[in-house]
Write a protein that holds these residues in place. Structure first.
Motif, short mmCIF file in Angstrom:
data_model
loop_
_atom_site.label_atom_id
_atom_site.label_comp_id
_atom_site.label_asym_id
_atom_site.label_seq_id
_atom_site.Cartn_x
_atom_site.Cartn_y
_atom_site.Cartn_z
N LEU A 209 36.32 31.25 43.77
CA LEU A 209 37.01 31.35 45.06
C LEU A 209 37.15 30.00 45.73
O LEU A 209 38.15 29.73 46.41
CB LEU A 209 36.26 32.34 45.96
N LYS A 214 42.07 33.74 42.47
CA LYS A 214 42.03 35.08 43.04
C LYS A 214 43.31 35.81 42.64
O LYS A 214 44.24 35.22 42.09
CB LYS A 214 41.93 35.00 44.57
N TRP A 222 47.66 34.83 40.96
CA TRP A 222 47.15 34.74 39.59
C TRP A 222 48.00 33.81 38.74
O TRP A 222 47.48 33.00 37.96
CB TRP A 222 47.10 36.12 38.96
N THR A 244 35.82 40.26 43.93
CA THR A 244 37.05 39.61 43.47
C THR A 244 37.92 40.64 42.76
O THR A 244 37.42 41.51 42.04
CB THR A 244 36.75 38.44 42.52
N ALA A 246 40.27 39.56 40.69
CA ALA A 246 40.77 38.86 39.50
C ALA A 246 40.55 39.73 38.26
O ALA A 246 39.59 40.50 38.21
CB ALA A 246 40.07 37.52 39.35
#
Length: 383
Positions: A209, A214, A222, A244, A246
């Motif tokens: 982060l 993220k 992304w 997160t 992700a």
């Protein structure tokens, strides 16, 4: 092999800038820079080329030179394993012990630091990363893991921090993704303690982060800073899903190895029921390739239906590890790594490959899919 002298200045600039420490405030200031602005974007129309520990078929694994080499050779993602030092710094290193890929055994000042710990249910003896400070780890030099690979770069590079790894990707001349693994989280959390009751997984995500990593798979965030998070520990992936969004992948070991945190068998975590459960937290799986197609007398056996079942649940499949040496190529491929790529990408239809030889995979992909004809199928939850 191309000379590495051209990369030397890049390595020096990156490492001088961050000062060799993931506590460097310069790294935190740098995190605000949009280093991917107007760069050539990540390709998303063909399977991903994942540089397994960098281009470690040529250069010692998880070193700056190995990652720069992989970027130069055209990789989409550079992959690393994240562990921790005694003083809580996150480092890029595969083994929990330093024995196999550093000069620790020749360092007399550390001779008395060998220990025996239980790791995944087995007693292991060696020099452990968790017993050394970052400064001590930085004094070591990395060497090639395999004796049959080029030894000329042994002793030239040191251990990277997670921050240093990230900055190598961010300073590339095009968008290059990162693919870090939460390595041995049970062991790390047992031996390393952080302030405020934070866990290894918290520090891992905090680092990502800090540099702006993220966003869901294929989201605008992304695509600017592509990231896959991987782990063999499903509880770690579930835990970080709360901090997160992700994309994450569950790594799957060989059939005889249970999960390190939940003690579940290979057959349980590859069942339809479990895949349907874990897909709430991950967008894919990363199995060892010989579990997808079990070999028989060094020939390919019948393929399992794991890839088809994963794809039916909209899960990506990123098998590991593809290596060029004959000892790793089943007889069916006639000593030809390109034939192996062709089989896995065209016949089995996987979505990415982890490879030690990213230049070879890039050449194959350029020969067979040089241009975008149709957009790569976007497996995983929509952005």
């Amino acid at each position: 092999m191309h000379s590495l002298t051209g990369h030397a200045s890049v390595i020096v600039l990156v490492l001088l800038f961050i000062g060799g420490s993931d506590a460097n405030p310069a790294a935190r200031r740098h995190s605000q820079l949009d280093v991917n602005h107007k760069k050539q974007p990540l390709q998303t129309f063909r399977p991903y080329n994942i540089a397994h520990r960098g281009s470690n078929g040529e250069i010692p694994e998880e070193t700056a030179a190995a990652y720069l080499r992989a970027i130069d050779e055209g990789t989409d993602f550079i992959e690393t394993d994240i562990l921790a030092s005694e003083d809580g710094h996150l480092i890029c290193f595969h083994d929990v012990t330093l024995d196999n890929t550093t000069d620790i055994a020749s360092r007399t000042e550390f001779a008395g630091r060998k220990r025996t710990y239980e790791v995944q249910g087995v007693n292991m003896t060696g020099w452990f990363t968790v017993d050394f400070t970052l400064r001590e780890l930085k004094s070591l030099r990395v060497k090639q893991r395999f004796s049959f690979r080029d030894q000329q770069y042994n002793g030239k590079y040191n251990i990277l921090t997670f921050d240093e790894f990230i900055l190598i990707a961010l300073h590339a001349d095009r968008v290059v993704g990162i693919y870090p693994e939460i390595k041995n989280p049970i062991f790390i959390n047992q031996h390393v303690k952080w302030s405020g009751g934070k866990k290894f997984e918290d520090k891992f995500v905090e680092t990502l982060l800090k540099y702006g990593y993220k966003g869901k798979y294929m989201s605008e965030d992304w695509l600017m800073k592509p990231l896959f998070i991987q782990s063999f520990a499903p509880t770690s992936l579930i835990y970080i899903s709360n901090i997160t969004n992700a994309p994450k992948l569950l790594l799957i070991d060989e059939t005889t190895v249970p999960t390190q945190d939940t003690n579940q068998s290979y057959y349980e975590i590859t069942s339809n029921g479990y895949l349907a459960f874990i897909r709430k937290y991950v967008i894919g799986i990363g199995p060892w390739k010989d579990t997808i197609i079990p070999p028989e007398n060094n020939h390919l056996g019948p393929a399992t239906d794991l890839v088809a079942r994963a794809h039916a649940l909209n899960l990506q499949v990123h098998p590991y590890t593809f290596r060029n040496e004959n000892s790793y190529l089943h007889f069916n491929f006639h000593q030809d790594p390109y034939a192996e790529y062709e089989y896995w990408l065209r016949e089995i239809g996987v979505d990415a490959l982890f490879t030690d030889f990213t230049g070879s995979l890039h050449k194959y992909l350029e020969w067979t899919a040089p241009h975008q004809n149709k957009e790569k199928k976007c497996r995983g939850p929509p952005a």
